[in-house]
Scaffold this motif. Structure first.
Motif, PDB file in Angstrom:
ATOM      1  N   PRO A   1       0.801  -1.232   0.000  1.00 30.36           N
ATOM      2  CA  PRO A   1       0.000   0.000   0.000  1.00 30.36           C
ATOM      3  C   PRO A   1       0.831   1.277   0.000  1.00 30.36           C
ATOM      4  CG  PRO A   1       0.019  -1.009   2.176  1.00 30.36           C
ATOM      5  CD  PRO A   1       0.670  -1.984   1.261  1.00 30.36           C
ATOM      6  N   ASP A   2       2.097   1.190   0.306  1.00 29.58           N
ATOM      7  CA  ASP A   2       2.939   2.389   0.352  1.00 29.58           C
ATOM      8  C   ASP A   2       3.742   2.596  -0.933  1.00 29.58           C
ATOM      9  OD1 ASP A   2       2.105   2.944   2.939  1.00 29.58           O
ATOM     10  OD2 ASP A   2       3.692   1.735   3.845  1.00 29.58           O
TER      11      ASP A   2
ATOM     12  N   TRP B   1      -0.770   3.184  -7.003  1.00 32.76           N
ATOM     13  CA  TRP B   1      -1.894   4.128  -7.026  1.00 32.76           C
ATOM     14  C   TRP B   1      -1.871   5.003  -8.277  1.00 32.76           C
ATOM     15  CZ3 TRP B   1      -5.153   2.454  -3.614  1.00 32.76           C
ATOM     16  CH2 TRP B   1      -4.677   1.811  -2.473  1.00 32.76           C
TER      17      TRP B   1
ATOM     18  N   GLY C   1     -10.261   8.163  -4.476  1.00 30.80           N
ATOM     19  CA  GLY C   1      -9.592   7.537  -3.340  1.00 30.80           C
ATOM     20  C   GLY C   1      -8.155   7.165  -3.658  1.00 30.80           C
ATOM     21  N   ALA C   2      -7.919   6.604  -4.863  1.00 31.04           N
ATOM     22  CA  ALA C   2      -6.561   6.227  -5.260  1.00 31.04           C
ATOM     23  C   ALA C   2      -5.673   7.455  -5.407  1.00 31.04           C
ATOM     24  CB  ALA C   2      -6.605   5.443  -6.569  1.00 31.04           C
TER      25      ALA C   2
ATOM     26  N   GLU D   1      -6.074  10.392  -3.912  1.00 27.33           N
ATOM     27  CA  GLU D   1      -5.809  10.969  -2.590  1.00 27.33           C
ATOM     28  C   GLU D   1      -4.734  10.165  -1.852  1.00 27.33           C
ATOM     29  OE1 GLU D   1     -10.086  13.112  -1.515  1.00 27.33           O
ATOM     30  OE2 GLU D   1      -9.738  11.015  -0.939  1.00 27.33           O
ATOM     31  N   ARG D   2      -4.735   8.839  -2.024  1.00 31.01           N
ATOM     32  CA  ARG D   2      -3.680   8.024  -1.417  1.00 31.01           C
ATOM     33  C   ARG D   2      -2.322   8.337  -2.043  1.00 31.01           C
ATOM     34  NH1 ARG D   2      -1.070   6.246   2.656  1.00 31.01           N
ATOM     35  NH2 ARG D   2       0.011   4.277   2.345  1.00 31.01           N
TER      36      ARG D   2
ATOM     37  N   GLU E   1      -1.023  11.460  -0.559  1.00 30.93           N
ATOM     38  CA  GLU E   1      -0.474  11.210   0.784  1.00 30.93           C
ATOM     39  C   GLU E   1       0.969  10.722   0.700  1.00 30.93           C
ATOM     40  OE1 GLU E   1      -2.884   8.510   2.958  1.00 30.93           O
ATOM     41  OE2 GLU E   1      -4.710   9.722   2.810  1.00 30.93           O
TER      42      GLU E   1
END
Length: 296
Positions: free
Chosen positions: A160-161, A166, A184-185, A187-188, A191
């Protein structure tokens, strides 16, 4: 993937061959050093020189050329020189050629461990897995874009990191008509990558169209942040142009789109902007002509 690991393995074997070279050459170097030391007559030569100089000094004393004090001083000087030269040439006993042989396997093991750990930590292991997942999905018979999205979603759960996961997912979500997942993808990704202008601009664009081409407070805040960082960002200016056009503010829309046109790097987007400007000018002329007829 297989070729990469074969290449890494080949390079590692080559490195291990060089590391083991001292162990394989130890016997030959030991024998050569022994022969060299056995044939080294430097100490005997120094002793012979010492004896000749001492004999000359004694002869000078016996002939009365120097007194006893000078003789003793000269002899002490010769003794000191011989001692210093002997100390300088003193050698440590040679160790056995197999001495320290356990260090080589330890070093080899350390190198292998450090290589694997270093690759896992600094290398692109996750990116390779991501690439393999893409290729697997694309080469599957009857595969669709949703198949690819499903494989990438599995990778997103595993790593996920990894921002590349993404960055691949959010445009695919858009293509298959899932704007909520695309947001959502994205915004990740923001981040992980930070609030980059290009990413914020894409987020603002998606949210603008999801809101029915409405400049919501959230979209407005994003555009303000984008233009504060880059006043010439074309996507944000394009959004403002669309909002102005829909509101009938054609002159303002033309102004936004002309400013945005200078920032677009691809011809397709630039051409779409030119077409929008042309339509806005036509609407502006129609509005002006309609106002004149009303006045008449």
């Amino acid at each position: 993937m297989t070729m990469l690991w074969l290449s890494i393995g080949t390079l590692l074997l080559l490195a291990l061959w060089f590391l083991s070279l001292p162990l394989r050459r130890a016997r030959a170097i030991h024998d050569w050093q022994q022969r060299f030391e056995a044939d080294d007559h430097a100490e005997a030569q120094n002793l012979a020189v010492y004896e000749r100089r001492l004999s000359a000094l004694e002869s000078a004393r016996d002939r009365g050329e120097i007194d006893v004090a000078r003789f003793e001083e000269g002899r002490h000087e010769l003794d000191r020189n011989l001692l210093e030269d002997t100390e300088a040439r003193r050698r440590m006993p040679l160790r056995r050629p197999v001495s320290g042989r356990l260090m080589i396997p330890l070093v080899i093991t350390a190198v292998m461990g450090a290589s694997i750990i270093g690759y896992r930590w600094l290398g692109a292991d996750g990116d390779l897995a991501l690439y393999a997942a893409q290729q697997n999905a694309l080469n599957t018979p009857g595969a669709s874009m949703k198949t690819l999205v499903g494989r990438l979603e599995e990778e997103a759960e595993t790593q996920p990191d990894n921002p590349k996961v993404w960055s691949l997912l959010f445009p695919l979500y858009q293509k298959i008509g899932q704007p909520g997942q695309a947001i959502g993808a994205l915004e990740r990704l923001i981040e992980l990558e930070g609030r980059r202008v290009d990413l914020l601009a894409q987020l603002a664009q998606i949210k603008f169209f999801v809101a029915g081409r409405s400049l919501t407070d959230e979209v407005h805040a994003l555009i303000d942040e984008i233009l504060d960082k880059d006043p010439r960002e074309p996507t944000a200016l394009g959004i403002l142009g669309v909002e102005a056009f829909d509101d009938g503010r054609y002159e303002q829309a033309i102004n936004y789109w002309r400013r945005a046109l200078a920032g677009f790097g691809d011809n397709e987007s630039a051409q779409a902007m030119r077409n929008g400007i042309a339509v806005a000018r036509q609407r502006l002329e129609e509005t002006a002509n309609g106002a004149e007829r009303v006045t008449d």
